[in-house]
Design a protein around this motif. Structure first.
Motif, short mmCIF file in Angstrom:
data_model
loop_
_atom_site.label_atom_id
_atom_site.label_comp_id
_atom_site.label_asym_id
_atom_site.label_seq_id
_atom_site.Cartn_x
_atom_site.Cartn_y
_atom_site.Cartn_z
N ALA A 38 49.96 44.04 40.95
CA ALA A 38 51.24 43.37 41.76
C ALA A 38 51.81 44.18 42.67
O ALA A 38 52.11 45.31 42.70
N ASP A 39 51.53 43.63 43.96
CA ASP A 39 51.96 44.36 45.15
C ASP A 39 52.40 43.45 46.31
O ASP A 39 51.85 42.19 46.58
N LEU A 40 53.15 43.94 47.16
CA LEU A 40 53.59 43.19 48.30
C LEU A 40 52.38 43.04 49.33
O LEU A 40 52.34 41.61 50.03
N ASN A 41 51.43 43.73 49.21
CA ASN A 41 50.40 43.65 50.15
C ASN A 41 49.04 42.87 49.52
O ASN A 41 48.53 43.52 48.69
N LYS A 42 49.27 41.53 49.65
CA LYS A 42 48.20 40.73 48.92
C LYS A 42 46.96 41.19 49.32
O LYS A 42 46.07 41.20 48.42
N ALA A 43 46.48 41.10 50.54
CA ALA A 43 45.16 41.52 50.95
C ALA A 43 44.65 42.62 50.33
O ALA A 43 43.32 42.64 49.59
N ALA A 44 45.41 43.95 50.59
CA ALA A 44 44.88 45.10 49.78
C ALA A 44 44.78 45.02 48.36
O ALA A 44 43.90 45.72 47.60
N ALA A 45 45.70 44.31 47.80
CA ALA A 45 45.63 44.27 46.34
C ALA A 45 44.38 43.28 45.79
O ALA A 45 43.61 43.79 44.96
N GLU A 46 43.99 42.21 46.48
CA GLU A 46 42.74 41.59 46.23
C GLU A 46 41.55 42.51 46.63
O GLU A 46 40.66 42.29 45.92
N GLN A 47 41.48 43.08 47.64
CA GLN A 47 40.46 44.10 47.85
C GLN A 47 40.32 45.33 46.50
O GLN A 47 39.30 45.48 46.24
N ALA A 48 41.52 45.59 46.02
CA ALA A 48 41.44 46.64 45.05
C ALA A 48 40.66 45.87 43.69
O ALA A 48 39.83 46.69 43.00
N VAL A 49 41.19 44.74 43.57
CA VAL A 49 40.53 43.89 42.39
C VAL A 49 39.10 43.78 42.45
O VAL A 49 38.43 43.96 41.77
N GLN A 50 38.40 43.82 43.96
CA GLN A 50 37.06 43.73 44.12
C GLN A 50 36.62 45.10 43.55
O GLN A 50 35.06 44.88 43.17
N GLU A 51 37.05 46.01 43.49
CA GLU A 51 36.56 47.23 43.00
C GLU A 51 36.54 47.51 41.70
O GLU A 51 36.00 48.49 41.32
N LEU A 52 37.23 46.51 40.92
CA LEU A 52 37.11 46.79 39.57
C LEU A 52 36.02 45.96 38.90
O LEU A 52 35.38 45.15 39.48
N PRO A 53 35.61 46.31 37.66
CA PRO A 53 34.66 45.70 36.75
C PRO A 53 34.90 44.36 36.51
O PRO A 53 36.27 43.98 36.55
#
Ligand code: NAD
Length: 256
Positions: A38-53
């Motif tokens: 959960a973050d204000l920065n949607k694009a960066a949060a979505e990028q972080a999800v890509q790095e997870l299993p």
């Protein structure tokens, strides 16, 4: 670090698009949790999800200082993953060193809203789900500045001190429901936030990191986001099942 300490658990991590929150989300997912970032920065949060299993992460754009935004994020967590076992309040904003008479009301309100009011908001919406689940773990990322003051960090110190005491009040209130509430106080940490505590150009910021922050840490190094993630893993997992109301300084000795 890979393992299964959080197998079957759902965790919310606020501020998970950067720094410590991102490291916490990554470690929790690698330990088997399903994680809402959960973050204000949607694009960066979505990028972080890509790095997870695969299937372990879900990004939700959230303003932790806004009641409706937090309520919507909690609702989306339940509809996506079905429960809330762990809540990590990590989102925060810094304060550049500012004499108190120059601190605007807007700056004061923003720091208190993002660093302190947010914990009230996420807790009030998450707790009914934790009570329904019969247990839970909340981890609030405060700061060593919440117990050890520094000149010019007036609002920031106040916001983190209040976060620590709110956490203790919640720990005693929620203990009968097996909901544990603990605090991590990071010392100066190597994240994008650190330089923002210093008023000045790039060279002054770099010098400040060395002269102000590293020199204030007895162990002689900045704290890494992974150091905070490992402490959060202990507090989120059953390894700490009898620990609540604790304030853990992860600070290289800065708080001594
Ligand atoms: N970096 C340090 O030296 C340090 C030291 C002690 C404590 N802390 C605390 O640790 C926590 C994490 O800090 P970090 O260093 O990883 O910072 P960071 O700047 O790297 O990350 C902070 C994250 O919070 C998000 N955020 C900011 N306002 C938000 C809002 N209103 N709603 C939702 N998300 C929001 C940002 O988008 C960002 O992704 C903060 O609470 C900070 O106060 C940091």
């Amino acid at each position: 670090m890979n393992g299964q300490l959080l197998q079957g658990k759902t965790a919310i991590v606020t501020g998970a698009a950067s720094g410590m929150g991102k490291a916490i989300a990554r470690l929790f997912a690698n330990q088997g949790a399903k994680v809402v970032l959960a973050d204000l920065n949607k694009a960066a949060a979505e990028q972080a999800v890509q790095e997870l299993p695969e299937g372990r992460g879900h990004a939700v754009q959230t303003d932790v200082a806004d009641d409706q935004s937090v309520a919507a994020m909690i609702h989306e967590t339940i509809t996506t993953f079905g429960s809330i076992d762990v809540l990590v309040n990590c989102a925060g904003v810094p304060q550049a060193f500012t004499p108190i008479e120059e601190l605007s009301l807007e700056q004061w309100d923003k720091i208190m809203s993002v660093n302190t009011k947010s914990i009230y908001l996420t807790t009030r919406h998450a707790v009914p789900h934790m009570k329904a689940g019969g247990k839970g773990s909340m981890i609030n990322i405060a700061s060593i500045a919440g117990i050890r003051a520094r000149p010019g960090l007036n609002a920031y110190c106040a916001s983190k001190g209040a976060a620590i005491m709110l956490s203790k009040a919640l720990a005693i209130e929620l203990a009968p429901f097996q909901i544990r509430v603990n605090v991590i106080n990071p010392g100066p940490a190597e994240t994008p936030m650190l330089g923002k505590f210093i008023n000045g150009d790039e060279a002054e910021v770099e010098a400040g990191k060395r002269d102000i922050f590293i020199s204030s840490v007895p162990l002689g190094a900045l704290i890494q986001p992974e150091d905070i993630a490992e402490a959060a893993l202990y507090l989120a997992s059953d390894l700490s099942k009898i620990v609540t109301g604790e304030v853990m300084n992860v600070d290289g000795g800065r708080g001594i």
